[in-house]
Design a protein around this motif. Structure first.
Motif, PDB file in Angstrom:
ATOM      1  N   PRO A 106       0.808  -1.235   0.000  1.00 55.53           N
ATOM      2  CA  PRO A 106       0.000   0.000   0.000  1.00 55.53           C
ATOM      3  C   PRO A 106       0.836   1.278   0.000  1.00 55.53           C
ATOM      4  CG  PRO A 106      -0.841  -1.569   1.616  1.00 55.53           C
ATOM      5  CD  PRO A 106       0.493  -2.090   1.152  1.00 55.53           C
ATOM      6  N   LEU A 107       2.058   1.209   0.541  1.00 55.82           N
ATOM      7  CA  LEU A 107       2.863   2.408   0.719  1.00 55.82           C
ATOM      8  C   LEU A 107       3.188   3.076  -0.617  1.00 55.82           C
ATOM      9  CD1 LEU A 107       4.409   4.133   2.816  1.00 55.82           C
ATOM     10  CD2 LEU A 107       6.395   2.671   2.398  1.00 55.82           C
ATOM     11  N   ARG A 108       2.745   4.336  -0.764  1.00 50.01           N
ATOM     12  CA  ARG A 108       2.985   5.175  -1.936  1.00 50.01           C
ATOM     13  C   ARG A 108       2.140   4.772  -3.148  1.00 50.01           C
ATOM     14  NH1 ARG A 108       7.843   8.246  -1.207  1.00 50.01           N
ATOM     15  NH2 ARG A 108       8.211   8.386  -3.448  1.00 50.01           N
ATOM     16  N   TYR A 109       1.265   3.777  -2.989  1.00 52.49           N
ATOM     17  CA  TYR A 109       0.365   3.422  -4.097  1.00 52.49           C
ATOM     18  C   TYR A 109      -0.697   4.508  -4.204  1.00 52.49           C
ATOM     19  CZ  TYR A 109      -2.731   0.691  -7.117  1.00 52.49           C
ATOM     20  OH  TYR A 109      -3.511   0.262  -8.168  1.00 52.49           O
ATOM     21  N   GLY A 110      -0.682   5.252  -5.298  1.00 52.13           N
ATOM     22  CA  GLY A 110      -1.613   6.379  -5.439  1.00 52.13           C
ATOM     23  C   GLY A 110      -1.425   7.416  -4.354  1.00 52.13           C
ATOM     24  N   GLY A 111      -0.216   7.484  -3.774  1.00 49.18           N
ATOM     25  CA  GLY A 111       0.074   8.453  -2.731  1.00 49.18           C
ATOM     26  C   GLY A 111      -0.326   8.000  -1.336  1.00 49.18           C
ATOM     27  N   PHE A 112      -0.764   6.734  -1.173  1.00 50.03           N
ATOM     28  CA  PHE A 112      -1.153   6.251   0.155  1.00 50.03           C
ATOM     29  C   PHE A 112       0.052   6.354   1.086  1.00 50.03           C
ATOM     30  CE2 PHE A 112      -2.359   3.130   3.382  1.00 50.03           C
ATOM     31  CZ  PHE A 112      -3.700   3.436   3.569  1.00 50.03           C
ATOM     32  N   PRO A 113      -0.125   6.962   2.279  1.00 48.98           N
ATOM     33  CA  PRO A 113       1.041   7.303   3.105  1.00 48.98           C
ATOM     34  C   PRO A 113       1.485   6.238   4.093  1.00 48.98           C
ATOM     35  CG  PRO A 113      -0.925   8.265   4.062  1.00 48.98           C
ATOM     36  CD  PRO A 113      -1.377   7.562   2.798  1.00 48.98           C
ATOM     37  N   VAL A 146       1.813  -7.557   0.696  1.00 49.62           N
ATOM     38  CA  VAL A 146       3.271  -7.474   0.621  1.00 49.62           C
ATOM     39  C   VAL A 146       3.723  -7.781  -0.804  1.00 49.62           C
ATOM     40  CG1 VAL A 146       3.474  -8.175   3.039  1.00 49.62           C
ATOM     41  CG2 VAL A 146       3.691  -9.901   1.248  1.00 49.62           C
ATOM     42  N   PHE A 147       4.806  -7.139  -1.203  1.00 51.32           N
ATOM     43  CA  PHE A 147       5.426  -7.356  -2.511  1.00 51.32           C
ATOM     44  C   PHE A 147       6.719  -8.116  -2.271  1.00 51.32           C
ATOM     45  CE2 PHE A 147       7.984  -5.629  -6.190  1.00 51.32           C
ATOM     46  CZ  PHE A 147       7.233  -6.223  -7.191  1.00 51.32           C
ATOM     47  N   THR A 222       1.823 -10.224 -10.215  1.00 51.54           N
ATOM     48  CA  THR A 222       2.982  -9.354 -10.443  1.00 51.54           C
ATOM     49  C   THR A 222       2.574  -7.889 -10.426  1.00 51.54           C
ATOM     50  OG1 THR A 222       2.688  -9.575 -12.837  1.00 51.54           O
ATOM     51  CG2 THR A 222       4.229 -11.099 -11.775  1.00 51.54           C
ATOM     52  N   VAL A 223       1.282  -7.605 -10.613  1.00 55.97           N
ATOM     53  CA  VAL A 223       0.740  -6.267 -10.425  1.00 55.97           C
ATOM     54  C   VAL A 223      -0.250  -6.314  -9.273  1.00 55.97           C
ATOM     55  CG1 VAL A 223       1.098  -5.578 -12.807  1.00 55.97           C
ATOM     56  CG2 VAL A 223      -1.080  -6.578 -12.141  1.00 55.97           C
ATOM     57  N   PHE A 224      -0.447  -5.169  -8.626  1.00 53.19           N
ATOM     58  CA  PHE A 224      -1.289  -5.074  -7.434  1.00 53.19           C
ATOM     59  C   PHE A 224      -2.771  -5.241  -7.781  1.00 53.19           C
ATOM     60  CE2 PHE A 224      -1.436  -2.371  -3.254  1.00 53.19           C
ATOM     61  CZ  PHE A 224      -2.219  -3.341  -2.657  1.00 53.19           C
ATOM     62  N   HIS A 225      -3.201  -4.589  -8.858  1.00 52.33           N
ATOM     63  CA  HIS A 225      -4.619  -4.629  -9.249  1.00 52.33           C
ATOM     64  C   HIS A 225      -4.735  -4.842 -10.753  1.00 52.33           C
ATOM     65  CE1 HIS A 225      -4.673  -2.051  -5.557  1.00 52.33           C
ATOM     66  NE2 HIS A 225      -5.668  -2.861  -5.259  1.00 52.33           N
ATOM     67  N   SER A 226      -5.551  -5.817 -11.142  1.00 48.44           N
ATOM     68  CA  SER A 226      -5.749  -6.088 -12.564  1.00 48.44           C
ATOM     69  C   SER A 226      -7.096  -6.753 -12.772  1.00 48.44           C
ATOM     70  CB  SER A 226      -4.629  -7.001 -13.094  1.00 48.44           C
ATOM     71  OG  SER A 226      -4.829  -8.339 -12.648  1.00 48.44           O
ATOM     72  N   SER A 227      -7.425  -7.010 -14.031  1.00 49.06           N
ATOM     73  CA  SER A 227      -8.608  -7.810 -14.335  1.00 49.06           C
ATOM     74  C   SER A 227      -8.373  -9.225 -13.817  1.00 49.06           C
ATOM     75  CB  SER A 227      -8.861  -7.834 -15.844  1.00 49.06           C
ATOM     76  OG  SER A 227      -9.317  -6.575 -16.277  1.00 49.06           O
TER      77      SER A 227
END
Length: 255
Positions: A106-113, A146-147, A222-227
């Motif tokens: 979540p960190l820095r995803y779309g600016g999430f702090p 987690v990534f 490999t990506v956070f959000h997808s179809s």
């Protein structure tokens, strides 16, 4: 919702409505930790229309990242008690994730702090950890991703705070878990994604609850959000489940 449904200390009341606290500075990520592409830009990446379908190695990496996410969630849940701030939970999550060689997705995803999402009472999802102390009678969702090894492992769970959670709140959490289990039970190769929404809605109707339509499940890997887009209510979304595919089911119910 806090006032009407009796969440939190004192069985609700206007003084107990959820209010923003103080958000502490963003935590640092050591240089040796591999970062997802959005780390530098802090942008909300474009939606990926590709399904996350993995070979043998990819599946093993998904298992490792998902298992680690579950371990982090278990630790975070053990901290849930009156007087603990969600910021303290975030710091503990961040520390465990980094020490495990992973990146807190979540960190820095779309600016999430922050490094984890903590959603209390009437906050449906994606709550930002802050200085607010958990109160006896609250319910809180902790959402950990987690990534690790180039793959995102995504999981969340509801927790009760203290001993004063109302029967109504407990019934809401139980029904939501029941709807999730019903949806998972029908997953198999060739099953249409739209059946997930049917199963969740069926449970919601039986429990006389409502399904939140503003948020969805999604492909993850490999990506956070997808179809695919996983809708939690009856729908006509196309597509069928495939062998080796990973996606989330995230039903959210309301009273």
């Amino acid at each position: 919702l806090s006032r009407k449904k009796g969440f939190g200390e004192g069985k609700g009341g206007s003084a107990n409505r959820l209010k923003p606290g103080i958000i502490s500075p963003q935590l640092e990520v050591p240089a040796h930790i591999p970062r997802p592409p959005y780390y530098e830009t802090q942008e909300n990446p474009d939606w990926d229309d590709n399904y996350q379908v993995h070979g043998k190695e990819g599946i093993e990496r998904m298992r490792r990242s998902s298992k680690f996410a579950a371990e982090v969630l278990e630790m975070a849940g053990s901290m849930v008690k009156p007087g603990v701030t969600t910021d303290a939970i975030d710091r503990a999550v961040h520390k465990m994730v980094i020490e495990g060689g992973a990146y807190p997705s979540p960190l820095r995803y779309g600016g999430f702090p922050k490094s984890v999402c903590t959603s209390i009472n009437e906050c449906i999802c994606h709550g930002i950890p802050d200085s607010r102390e958990l109160q006896d009678g609250d319910i809180v969702n902790i959402d950990v991703t987690v990534f690790l090894d180039g793959h995102h492992g995504d999981t969340s769970r509801m927790f009760f705070v203290g001993e004063s959670v109302t029967e109504e709140a407990r019934a809401l959490v139980a029904a939501t878990k029941e709807s999730l289990d019903a949806a998972i039970a029908i997953c198999a190769p060739g099953v249409p994604f739209k059946r997930i929404g049917d199963e969740i809605q069926k449970v919601a109707n039986q429990r006389k609850m409502n399904v939140v339509k503003s948020f969805v499940g999604h492909g993850v890997g490999t990506v956070f959000h997808s179809s695919p887009v996983i809708m939690h209510y009856p729908n006509r979304e196309p597509g069928k489940m495939q062998v080796g595919q990973t996606f989330t089911i995230e039903p959210m119910l309301t009273l």
